[in-house]
Enzyme design. Structure first.
Site, PDB file in Angstrom:
ATOM      1  N   TYR A  25      -6.256  -0.880  59.917  1.00  0.00           N
ATOM      2  CA  TYR A  25      -6.974  -1.563  58.823  1.00  0.00           C
ATOM      3  C   TYR A  25      -6.804  -2.896  58.226  1.00  0.00           C
ATOM      4  O   TYR A  25      -7.065  -3.996  58.509  1.00  0.00           O
ATOM      5  CB  TYR A  25      -8.243  -0.998  58.499  1.00  0.00           C
ATOM      6  CG  TYR A  25      -8.716  -0.259  58.282  1.00  0.00           C
ATOM      7  CD1 TYR A  25     -10.442  -0.014  58.742  1.00  0.00           C
ATOM      8  CD2 TYR A  25      -8.849   1.128  58.028  1.00  0.00           C
ATOM      9  CE1 TYR A  25     -11.112   0.434  59.594  1.00  0.00           C
ATOM     10  CE2 TYR A  25      -9.444   2.122  58.932  1.00  0.00           C
ATOM     11  CZ  TYR A  25     -10.709   1.895  59.650  1.00  0.00           C
ATOM     12  OH  TYR A  25     -11.353   3.436  59.932  1.00  0.00           O
ATOM     13  N   ARG A  39     -10.639  -3.421  53.297  1.00  0.00           N
ATOM     14  CA  ARG A  39     -11.874  -3.290  53.303  1.00  0.00           C
ATOM     15  C   ARG A  39     -12.967  -3.740  54.507  1.00  0.00           C
ATOM     16  O   ARG A  39     -13.946  -3.115  54.628  1.00  0.00           O
ATOM     17  CB  ARG A  39     -12.571  -2.801  51.931  1.00  0.00           C
ATOM     18  CG  ARG A  39     -11.194  -1.647  51.689  1.00  0.00           C
ATOM     19  CD  ARG A  39     -11.830  -1.817  49.058  1.00  0.00           C
ATOM     20  NE  ARG A  39     -11.273  -0.979  48.995  1.00  0.00           N
ATOM     21  CZ  ARG A  39     -11.116   0.670  48.969  1.00  0.00           C
ATOM     22  NH1 ARG A  39     -12.111   1.073  49.177  1.00  0.00           N
ATOM     23  NH2 ARG A  39     -10.280   1.600  48.682  1.00  0.00           N
ATOM     24  N   CYS A  56     -13.681   0.660  68.459  1.00  0.00           N
ATOM     25  CA  CYS A  56     -13.297   0.516  66.694  1.00  0.00           C
ATOM     26  C   CYS A  56     -12.737   2.382  67.156  1.00  0.00           C
ATOM     27  O   CYS A  56     -12.173   1.903  65.796  1.00  0.00           O
ATOM     28  CB  CYS A  56     -14.597   1.207  66.494  1.00  0.00           C
ATOM     29  SG  CYS A  56     -16.025  -0.693  66.201  1.00  0.00           S
ATOM     30  N   SER A  62      -3.856   3.712  57.490  1.00  0.00           N
ATOM     31  CA  SER A  62      -2.480   3.347  57.107  1.00  0.00           C
ATOM     32  C   SER A  62      -1.823   4.770  57.369  1.00  0.00           C
ATOM     33  O   SER A  62      -0.449   4.742  57.419  1.00  0.00           O
ATOM     34  CB  SER A  62      -1.798   2.525  55.943  1.00  0.00           C
ATOM     35  OG  SER A  62      -2.691   3.049  54.798  1.00  0.00           O
TER      36      SER A  62
END
Length: 102
Positions: A25, A39, A56, A62
């Site tokens: 992300y 986020r 997706c 991480s």
């Protein structure tokens, strides 16, 4: 940059993650020019229309953890030969996408 443009940028980036690779992300947020918005990347992916067919499943956190409420994510990644460690997390050394070299 407004939210619509940011979400669009996220979708463009996620579409180019190659099969067998994952991005985080935070990595996607940085590539979109908003490194503190990881986020919001999650929000963008959650709100993506199913008809968009975004991969997706190729976005993880991480530490290489998949979404806990989406057990199919790991199956989809395994079907693309993404490497996993014994703890069930993606092996980020082997499977992390590097857009500069791929």
């Amino acid at each position: 940059m407004d939210r619509y443009q940011f979400f669009h940028d996220i979708y463009v980036l996620v579409r180019v993650i190659p099969p067998g690779r994952v991005a985080t992300y935070g990595q996607i947020a940085s590539l979109a020019g908003r490194p503190l918005c990881s986020r919001m990347v999650g929000q963008a992916l959650h709100r993506a229309p199913a008809s968009s067919l975004l991969p997706c499943h190729r976005v993880v956190n991480s530490q290489g953890r998949t979404a806990p409420a989406w057990p199919e994510q790991k199956i989809l990644l395994e079907n693309e030969d993404v490497a996993f460690r014994s703890n069930g997390h993606v092996d980020m050394r082997r499977s992390r996408w590097n857009p500069e070299t791929e």
